[in-house]
Design a protein around this motif. Structure first.
Motif, PDB file in Angstrom:
ATOM      1  N   PHE A 479     -12.631 -22.404  -5.389  1.00  0.00           N
ATOM      2  CA  PHE A 479     -12.365 -21.535  -4.208  1.00  0.00           C
ATOM      3  C   PHE A 479     -12.478 -20.383  -3.874  1.00  0.00           C
ATOM      4  O   PHE A 479     -12.148 -19.658  -4.893  1.00  0.00           O
ATOM      5  CB  PHE A 479     -11.123 -22.309  -3.601  1.00  0.00           C
ATOM      6  CG  PHE A 479     -10.968 -23.971  -3.281  1.00  0.00           C
ATOM      7  CD1 PHE A 479     -11.504 -24.452  -2.278  1.00  0.00           C
ATOM      8  CD2 PHE A 479     -10.512 -24.758  -4.538  1.00  0.00           C
ATOM      9  CE1 PHE A 479     -11.394 -26.128  -2.240  1.00  0.00           C
ATOM     10  CE2 PHE A 479     -10.536 -26.077  -4.490  1.00  0.00           C
ATOM     11  CZ  PHE A 479     -10.964 -26.709  -3.219  1.00  0.00           C
ATOM     12  N   PRO A 480     -12.753 -19.727  -2.755  1.00  0.00           N
ATOM     13  CA  PRO A 480     -12.731 -18.387  -2.572  1.00  0.00           C
ATOM     14  C   PRO A 480     -11.405 -17.843  -2.713  1.00  0.00           C
ATOM     15  O   PRO A 480     -10.358 -18.356  -2.335  1.00  0.00           O
ATOM     16  CB  PRO A 480     -13.449 -18.019  -1.048  1.00  0.00           C
ATOM     17  CG  PRO A 480     -14.135 -19.758  -0.701  1.00  0.00           C
ATOM     18  CD  PRO A 480     -13.356 -20.596  -1.415  1.00  0.00           C
ATOM     19  N   ALA A 481     -11.360 -16.596  -3.169  1.00  0.00           N
ATOM     20  CA  ALA A 481     -10.217 -15.955  -3.384  1.00  0.00           C
ATOM     21  C   ALA A 481      -9.516 -15.246  -2.089  1.00  0.00           C
ATOM     22  O   ALA A 481     -10.342 -15.100  -1.325  1.00  0.00           O
ATOM     23  CB  ALA A 481     -10.232 -14.894  -4.369  1.00  0.00           C
ATOM     24  N   ARG A 482      -8.423 -15.509  -1.711  1.00  0.00           N
ATOM     25  CA  ARG A 482      -7.668 -14.713  -0.545  1.00  0.00           C
ATOM     26  C   ARG A 482      -7.550 -13.271  -0.992  1.00  0.00           C
ATOM     27  O   ARG A 482      -7.275 -13.028  -2.178  1.00  0.00           O
ATOM     28  CB  ARG A 482      -6.413 -15.336  -0.261  1.00  0.00           C
ATOM     29  CG  ARG A 482      -6.752 -16.902   0.229  1.00  0.00           C
ATOM     30  CD  ARG A 482      -5.407 -17.437   0.917  1.00  0.00           C
ATOM     31  NE  ARG A 482      -5.532 -18.710   1.129  1.00  0.00           N
ATOM     32  CZ  ARG A 482      -6.230 -19.573   2.208  1.00  0.00           C
ATOM     33  NH1 ARG A 482      -6.714 -18.696   2.994  1.00  0.00           N
ATOM     34  NH2 ARG A 482      -6.247 -20.685   2.285  1.00  0.00           N
ATOM     35  N   ARG A 483      -7.396 -12.425  -0.235  1.00  0.00           N
ATOM     36  CA  ARG A 483      -7.117 -10.961  -0.350  1.00  0.00           C
ATOM     37  C   ARG A 483      -5.569 -10.659  -0.438  1.00  0.00           C
ATOM     38  O   ARG A 483      -4.661 -10.322   0.227  1.00  0.00           O
ATOM     39  CB  ARG A 483      -7.767  -9.954   0.769  1.00  0.00           C
ATOM     40  CG  ARG A 483      -9.299 -10.036   0.994  1.00  0.00           C
ATOM     41  CD  ARG A 483      -9.668  -9.250   2.073  1.00  0.00           C
ATOM     42  NE  ARG A 483     -11.279  -9.136   1.846  1.00  0.00           N
ATOM     43  CZ  ARG A 483     -11.688  -8.516   2.898  1.00  0.00           C
ATOM     44  NH1 ARG A 483     -11.191  -7.623   3.596  1.00  0.00           N
ATOM     45  NH2 ARG A 483     -12.944  -8.293   2.812  1.00  0.00           N
ATOM     46  N   ASP A 505      -4.657 -19.113  -3.928  1.00  0.00           N
ATOM     47  CA  ASP A 505      -5.560 -18.449  -4.294  1.00  0.00           C
ATOM     48  C   ASP A 505      -5.832 -17.234  -4.191  1.00  0.00           C
ATOM     49  O   ASP A 505      -6.869 -16.531  -3.693  1.00  0.00           O
ATOM     50  CB  ASP A 505      -6.917 -19.190  -3.588  1.00  0.00           C
ATOM     51  CG  ASP A 505      -7.105 -20.656  -3.550  1.00  0.00           C
ATOM     52  OD1 ASP A 505      -6.552 -21.553  -4.578  1.00  0.00           O
ATOM     53  OD2 ASP A 505      -7.424 -21.246  -2.710  1.00  0.00           O
ATOM     54  N   PRO A 506      -4.752 -16.226  -4.817  1.00  0.00           N
ATOM     55  CA  PRO A 506      -4.928 -15.039  -4.918  1.00  0.00           C
ATOM     56  C   PRO A 506      -5.952 -14.276  -5.653  1.00  0.00           C
ATOM     57  O   PRO A 506      -6.545 -14.975  -6.882  1.00  0.00           O
ATOM     58  CB  PRO A 506      -3.637 -14.579  -5.427  1.00  0.00           C
ATOM     59  CG  PRO A 506      -3.146 -15.798  -6.447  1.00  0.00           C
ATOM     60  CD  PRO A 506      -3.810 -16.892  -5.684  1.00  0.00           C
ATOM     61  N   HIS A 530      -7.495   0.846  -4.611  1.00  0.00           N
ATOM     62  CA  HIS A 530      -8.480   0.630  -4.992  1.00  0.00           C
ATOM     63  C   HIS A 530      -9.236  -0.980  -5.137  1.00  0.00           C
ATOM     64  O   HIS A 530     -10.287  -1.036  -5.629  1.00  0.00           O
ATOM     65  CB  HIS A 530      -8.382   1.071  -6.617  1.00  0.00           C
ATOM     66  CG  HIS A 530      -8.030   2.395  -6.854  1.00  0.00           C
ATOM     67  ND1 HIS A 530      -8.851   3.483  -6.724  1.00  0.00           N
ATOM     68  CD2 HIS A 530      -6.951   3.028  -7.179  1.00  0.00           C
ATOM     69  CE1 HIS A 530      -8.375   4.422  -7.067  1.00  0.00           C
ATOM     70  NE2 HIS A 530      -7.130   4.168  -7.121  1.00  0.00           N
ATOM     71  N   THR A 531      -8.379  -1.630  -4.206  1.00  0.00           N
ATOM     72  CA  THR A 531      -8.788  -2.995  -4.160  1.00  0.00           C
ATOM     73  C   THR A 531      -8.829  -3.471  -2.589  1.00  0.00           C
ATOM     74  O   THR A 531      -8.318  -2.663  -1.785  1.00  0.00           O
ATOM     75  CB  THR A 531      -7.996  -4.087  -5.006  1.00  0.00           C
ATOM     76  OG1 THR A 531      -6.711  -4.295  -4.254  1.00  0.00           O
ATOM     77  CG2 THR A 531      -7.632  -3.788  -6.437  1.00  0.00           C
ATOM     78  N   ASP A 532      -9.349  -4.394  -2.356  1.00  0.00           N
ATOM     79  CA  ASP A 532      -9.081  -5.031  -0.906  1.00  0.00           C
ATOM     80  C   ASP A 532      -8.099  -5.942  -0.699  1.00  0.00           C
ATOM     81  O   ASP A 532      -8.093  -6.660   0.249  1.00  0.00           O
ATOM     82  CB  ASP A 532     -10.694  -5.628  -0.576  1.00  0.00           C
ATOM     83  CG  ASP A 532     -10.825  -6.946  -1.267  1.00  0.00           C
ATOM     84  OD1 ASP A 532     -10.141  -7.372  -2.197  1.00  0.00           O
ATOM     85  OD2 ASP A 532     -11.839  -7.610  -1.134  1.00  0.00           O
ATOM     86  N   ALA A 558       0.868   1.325   1.758  1.00  0.00           N
ATOM     87  CA  ALA A 558       0.245  -0.008   2.098  1.00  0.00           C
ATOM     88  C   ALA A 558       0.117  -0.771   3.620  1.00  0.00           C
ATOM     89  O   ALA A 558      -0.627  -1.147   4.013  1.00  0.00           O
ATOM     90  CB  ALA A 558       0.741  -1.170   0.888  1.00  0.00           C
ATOM     91  N   VAL A 559       1.498  -0.715   3.811  1.00  0.00           N
ATOM     92  CA  VAL A 559       1.838  -0.981   5.402  1.00  0.00           C
ATOM     93  C   VAL A 559       1.185  -0.312   6.223  1.00  0.00           C
ATOM     94  O   VAL A 559       0.388  -0.956   7.375  1.00  0.00           O
ATOM     95  CB  VAL A 559       3.276  -1.285   5.682  1.00  0.00           C
ATOM     96  CG1 VAL A 559       3.572  -1.521   7.017  1.00  0.00           C
ATOM     97  CG2 VAL A 559       3.784  -2.134   4.716  1.00  0.00           C
ATOM     98  N   SER A 560       0.915   1.082   6.138  1.00  0.00           N
ATOM     99  CA  SER A 560       0.298   1.854   6.984  1.00  0.00           C
ATOM    100  C   SER A 560      -1.272   1.667   7.108  1.00  0.00           C
ATOM    101  O   SER A 560      -1.903   2.044   8.064  1.00  0.00           O
ATOM    102  CB  SER A 560       0.515   3.526   6.671  1.00  0.00           C
ATOM    103  OG  SER A 560      -0.131   3.621   5.559  1.00  0.00           O
ATOM    104  N   ARG A 561      -1.768   1.195   6.184  1.00  0.00           N
ATOM    105  CA  ARG A 561      -3.180   0.776   5.966  1.00  0.00           C
ATOM    106  C   ARG A 561      -3.566  -0.635   6.451  1.00  0.00           C
ATOM    107  O   ARG A 561      -4.328  -0.997   6.472  1.00  0.00           O
ATOM    108  CB  ARG A 561      -3.856   0.812   4.421  1.00  0.00           C
ATOM    109  CG  ARG A 561      -3.822   2.283   4.129  1.00  0.00           C
ATOM    110  CD  ARG A 561      -4.536   2.270   2.725  1.00  0.00           C
ATOM    111  NE  ARG A 561      -4.655   3.475   2.294  1.00  0.00           N
ATOM    112  CZ  ARG A 561      -3.970   4.157   1.128  1.00  0.00           C
ATOM    113  NH1 ARG A 561      -2.855   3.476   0.624  1.00  0.00           N
ATOM    114  NH2 ARG A 561      -4.058   5.512   0.854  1.00  0.00           N
ATOM    115  N   GLY A 562      -2.251  -1.357   7.207  1.00  0.00           N
ATOM    116  CA  GLY A 562      -2.522  -2.484   7.610  1.00  0.00           C
ATOM    117  C   GLY A 562      -2.153  -3.924   6.696  1.00  0.00           C
ATOM    118  O   GLY A 562      -2.423  -4.884   7.190  1.00  0.00           O
ATOM    119  N   SER A 563      -1.616  -3.639   5.617  1.00  0.00           N
ATOM    120  CA  SER A 563      -1.356  -4.738   4.650  1.00  0.00           C
ATOM    121  C   SER A 563       0.133  -5.284   4.848  1.00  0.00           C
ATOM    122  O   SER A 563       0.872  -4.777   5.600  1.00  0.00           O
ATOM    123  CB  SER A 563      -1.090  -4.270   3.105  1.00  0.00           C
ATOM    124  OG  SER A 563      -2.566  -3.828   2.685  1.00  0.00           O
TER     125      SER A 563
END
Length: 799
Positions: A479-483, A505-506, A530-532, A558-563
């Protein structure tokens, strides 16, 4: 006097006590003055760092780790934060004079013993209330010699303090404010109700209501005051609580907080090398009288800067997570040991066998993979070396790795290092060797993950070192990995979350272990930069020195980048807090500080394992959805669920509401219900009880209406699947008309958050799995769905 309900002394001025080479405390001449307060000077007073430096340096030269109480008052006065009255100090063997008595106003005074060895003076008879009788005062001062001798303590002298009547028994008349140098988080500040109430209220009240806590780095006086306003302390002090009147102005509190934060920045920062650091400074209590904050008891402990390790070359985490070449140490050619399970897992992931090696001196091939006799014999410097041997062998292998330069990164699987007395020595030697190579080699040498580490599952890297057989834990790499990344100090926590959240599915699942080298903040920072990865699920038991502060910084970035960052901190029991909290300011213990820091940085801090799972599931499935508010729509076929969902809309960390259906929405809903002959059974309200008579098609149409309603920001679809009207059994869900197919289609067509709740037994696990596989978050009770969604909606509403 700490924790005593009594009238207390107001103290100010005494220069620090010089300690001559002979080791006896000298008796300096003390000029006793009444200092101006900030009110006298018409505004805020800057912190007098020069005076504070002198106070701290003098105590440090005397090899004292505690300030005397009158020195604490002098320090507080130099902070410019509060009004501080008068004191006079006299050394051991010296008498107070008539002039001393004249300098301390009032009909009564307070005499206190001064000793570097006594913290709780009142318990030993070291605090006496005295009349304005010089002979009586000097007699009491003489009696302090017996007090000191009985406690086996050194006597420095006595301090005569101005007396102030004070009702300490009345809740709300006292405040504590403290700063400290937290081992993992650096300078922090805390404030709450003071005196006898502090510890009790902190233990029994809802979190955040008794004590406000923040990292000095994340706050200033005004922002900390905004946090303090959420506490019951502020409700009482400001007169907002029924039966109380305002006794302190907001500006006074802000000025105090500003001064303490300024001192925390300067004196609790581990970069202050070669000088005394404030380990902890607290005033408990400040008496709140006539609009002023007056210190009645103070404590200040000193320490030195802790040794720090050289920074890790975290760019090499890229070699670890996305290796092009790999070697494994500890593979058996005769049986299925841990190393061989890892080898088979790596092969099953499709890793390039032409650049995969086994370190084994007595074999040419194992499972089709080439063997080499030793690490130094590798034909290339591999990106990743996996070490799966017994713990006593690890230091030797690490030396070989470092000396040969044949690996950029290392995963240390073995346990037993640092967890037992026997294992602590080898772990410390390994730490020292790694630290030495950091300064000796321009590239910093290899990075080490672990030990006691289950390792890594990396889909981009095409490998899995978690020695769990495939029949025990399905990888689902088809299955496709989730980000998504799950980063945990505990390997067992990683694999149980992957088992419970089987469709998560990390992209990465990473066990950190003992953090001998790489820390958990290093890994989070690398993943963010360095990753998505856009969703982080993080489990931590403990931080390395100041790594909590680095984690807070990484989370904020990370949160400031939308994570989204979901965080769980273990180790927060009462016994754990007791081991940390020696004084009142330490009520802001490790867990409270961690929760405050990570929450301020933007993380969602979970209270339980189940809440962690629920929030990670929501973030992984809903991260890319459109969030417009906190209004939810809810549909169920059971009345009890409708009631339960309504009850769950408000909680300690969330408050959401049901969106109102417009007249046009109600008209369309009526038409749908008529089509399925439900109009006489169902009220046109939100939440909607669709009754057990509704089938799959009716549920889909009503949910579509809810998702299209502009007054609704997110939808909960809950149903009890036992009704004959729905296709929910393992045999029925293959039908395309089942909600097992309808809900994923509906989810894909809408940009709004949609979650599902299925309250039922194991017979309906295939139904839940089918809906989850279709991308929809599934809960097994309606109330837990609303609580989790409510918290996530409130979190996203902060953006």
């Amino acid at each position: 006097m700490r924790g005593r309900s009594c009238a207390l002394a107001l103290s100010y001025d005494a220069l620090p006590l010089p300690l001559p080479e002979g080791g006896e405390f000298a008796t300096p001449f003390i000029m006793c003055i009444r200092p101006q307060s900030r009110y006298d000077r018409g505004g805020s007073m800057p912190v007098d760092f020069e005076t504070i430096d002198e106070i701290l340096n003098t105590a440090w030269r005397e090899e004292r780790q505690m300030l005397f109480e009158h020195e604490v008052y002098a320090l507080i006065h130099a902070s410019g934060a509060v009004r501080v009255p008068r004191t006079v100090f006299r050394g051991a063997g010296d008498s107070f004079s008539a002039g001393d008595l004249e300098s301390v106003p009032g009909e009564r005074a307070v005499l206190k013993i001064v000793s570097p060895d006594l913290a709780h003076k009142s318990d030993l008879g070291g605090v006496r209330f005295v009349s304005r009788d010089l002979d009586a005062i000097n007699q009491v001062a003489t009696e302090f010699e017996k007090v000191a001798k009985g406690a086996n303590a050194r006597l420095a002298g006595a301090v005569l303090c101005e007396y102030m009547p004070h009702d300490a028994a009345s809740l709300g008349n006292e405040l504590f404010v403290g700063i400290r140098a937290a081992r993992a988080f650096g300078p922090i500040i805390a404030a709450g109700l003071g005196g006898v109430h502090t510890e009790y209220l902190a233990s029994v009240t809802q979190k955040g209501k008794a004590v406000a806590t923040a990292l000095a780095e994340q706050t200033d006086g005004k922002r900390f005051f905004a946090l303090f306003q959420r506490t019951m302390a502020y409700d009482i002090l400001s007169g907002n609580a029924r039966g109380y009147r305002r006794i302190i102005e907001d500006d006074t509190l802000i000025e105090c907080f500003d001064a303490f934060i300024a001192m925390a920045h300067r004196y609790c920062d581990n970069e202050r090398t070669g000088k005394p650091l404030i380990a902890e400074l607290e005033v408990n209590p400040f008496a709140l009288t006539d609009g002023h904050m007056v210190p009645l008891d103070g404590l200040c402990s000193l320490t030195s800067a802790r040794a720090t390790v050289p920074p890790r070359p975290i760019a090499k985490i890229g070699n670890l997570l996305k290796p092009k070449s790999m070697a494994i140490v500890g593979v058996s050619s005769r049986g299925m040991n841990m190393g061989r399970v890892i080898l088979n897992n790596v092969l099953a992931c499709g890793f390039d066998t032409s650049r995969l090696f086994v370190i084994k001196p007595d074999a040419d091939m194992v499972d089709g993979v080439r063997c080499v006799p030793a690490i130094a014999d590798l034909p290339e410097a591999v990106d990743l070396l996996v070490v799966a041997v017994a713990a006593p062998q690890v230091p030797g292998i690490a030396d070989e790795v470092i000396d040969s330069g044949k690996a950029q990164s290392v995963i240390l699987i073995p346990g037993g290092m640092g967890e037992t007395e026997e294992g602590r020595g080898p772990e410390e030697r390994l730490r020292q060797r790694i630290a030495s190579v950091r300064s000796q080699r321009a590239d910093g040498g290899p990075v080490f993950l672990g030990g006691n580490c289950l390792g890594v599952q990396s889909r981009p890297g095409k490998y899995d070192t978690m020695f769990i057989p495939a029949d025990k834990l399905a990888k689902r790499w088809e299955f496709p990995a989730r980000r998504t990344a799950v980063v945990s100090q505990s390997g067992a926590y990683v694999i149980t979350r992957l088992s419970n959240l089987e469709t998560l599915d990390p992209e990465f699942a990473i066990s950190i272990g003992n953090q001998i080298d790489l820390t958990i903040s290093d890994v989070v920072r690398y993943l963010d930069e360095h990753t998505d990865v856009e969703v982080f699920g993080i489990y931590v038991e403990g931080f390395r020195e100041l790594d909590g502060l680095e984690m807070a910084r990484a989370v904020r970035r990370a949160v400031s980048r939308g994570s989204d960052v979901i965080f769980y901190k273990a180790g927060r029991t009462a016994s754990g807090r007791a081991a940390t909290a020696g004084h009142t300011a330490s009520i802001a213990g490790d867990y409270n500080v961690c929760e405050a820091a990570l929450t301020s940085a933007g993380a969602l801090v979970a209270e339980t394992f189940k809440e962690f799972e629920n929030l990670v599931q929501l973030a992984a499935h809903l991260h890319g959805r459109v969030f417009t508010g906190r209004r939810i729509g809810a549909v169920s076929n059971a009345g009890y669920e409708v009631v339960g969902m309504a009850d769950a809309t408000v909680g300690p960390n969330h408050q959401v509401a049901f969106g109102e259906l417009r007249y046009t929405d109600q008209a369309e809903l009526r038409t749908i219900l008529q089509r399925y002959q439900l109009d006489r059974l169902v009220n046109l309200t939100n939440p909607l009880d669709l009754t057990p008579m509704a089938g799959d098609a009716a549920h889909e149409e009503v949910l579509r209406l809810m998702l299209e309603c502009p007054n609704i920001d997110a939808v909960v679809a809950s149903f009890v699947p036992l009704t004959p009207a729905m296709k929910t059994t393992p045999e029925e869900i293959g039908d395309a008309s089942s909600l097992a197919h309808r809900l994923p289609k509906l989810f894909a067509e809408s940009s709004k958050p949609l979650v599902v709740a299925i309250d039922s037994g194991s017979l309906y696990d295939p139904l839940a799995r089918a809906i989850r596989t279709g991308g929809v978050p599934v809960f097994r009770s309606a109330d837990s769905a609303v609580r989790a969604l409510g918290r996530y909606l409130c979190h996203r509403a902060r953006e």
